[in-house]
Design a protein around this motif. Structure first.
Motif, short mmCIF file in Angstrom:
data_model
loop_
_atom_site.label_atom_id
_atom_site.label_comp_id
_atom_site.label_asym_id
_atom_site.label_seq_id
_atom_site.Cartn_x
_atom_site.Cartn_y
_atom_site.Cartn_z
N SER A 92 -31.12 -29.96 24.34
CA SER A 92 -30.98 -30.80 23.14
C SER A 92 -32.27 -30.91 22.37
N CYS A 120 -35.98 -27.14 16.66
CA CYS A 120 -35.71 -25.98 15.80
C CYS A 120 -35.04 -26.42 14.51
N VAL A 134 -26.90 -20.64 20.01
CA VAL A 134 -28.03 -21.06 20.84
C VAL A 134 -27.96 -20.33 22.18
N ASP A 136 -33.15 -27.67 20.58
CA ASP A 136 -32.30 -27.49 19.40
C ASP A 136 -32.72 -28.43 18.28
N THR A 155 -26.32 -24.81 12.76
CA THR A 155 -26.63 -23.95 13.89
C THR A 155 -25.44 -23.03 14.16
N GLN A 173 -29.99 -20.31 12.76
CA GLN A 173 -29.55 -21.30 11.78
C GLN A 173 -29.04 -20.55 10.55
N CYS A 211 -32.35 -19.93 18.83
CA CYS A 211 -31.17 -20.30 18.04
C CYS A 211 -31.21 -19.62 16.69
#
Length: 142
Positions: free
Chosen positions: A61, A67, A87, A64, A84, A136, A134
């Protein structure tokens, strides 16, 4: 990379944490620059699994979140938001107590996507705990 603008600071991101999951986990943002965000959180009993080790979900978490916060440091001109798309996280260590430091860095900053990497480390020893990536998707008004 398209023209970008930094829309945030350490103070703004710490304020954004208030009343949300980052505050509950105990995240404190410590550094912000274009394409990079660093934060820390303590290992507390409520973040430790029944096994006695830090819950992987708390690390995932925070990686994420950092990021996502990072997107605001390299905001593409004309963008109206982001989401997102993917991931992935590889865990190579954990903690029972102490402080976790997470650094997020921009790997790719295009007009329609950004790819971010983050590393969670034992703040005391520097030992790697997790490597996170991740993607985006950058959104624009229609």
């Amino acid at each position: 990379m398209p023209a970008t603008t930094n829309h945030t600071t350490v103070e703004k991101l710490n304020h954004a944490n208030l009343g949300k999951l980052p505050e509950h986990i105990g995240l404190t943002i410590t550094e912000v620059e274009d394409g990079r965000v660093v934060g820390r959180f303590p290992v507390r009993p409520d973040l430790v699994a029944h096994t006695g080790f830090l819950l992987a979900g708390s690390v995932l978490s925070i990686a994420d979140i950092l990021c996502a916060y990072g997107v605001s440091t390299v905001w593409p001109e004309g963008a109206s938001g982001f989401t997102t798309a993917e991931v992935k996280c590889n865990f190579v260590g954990t903690l029972r107590e102490g402080l976790v430091e997470v650094e997020a860095k921009l790997l790719h900053g295009g007009r329609t996507t950004q790819v971010w990497d983050a590393w969670a480390r034992n703040a005391e020893s520097g030992k790697l705990m997790a490597a996170f990536r991740c993607t985006q998707v950058i959104l624009y008004p229609r």
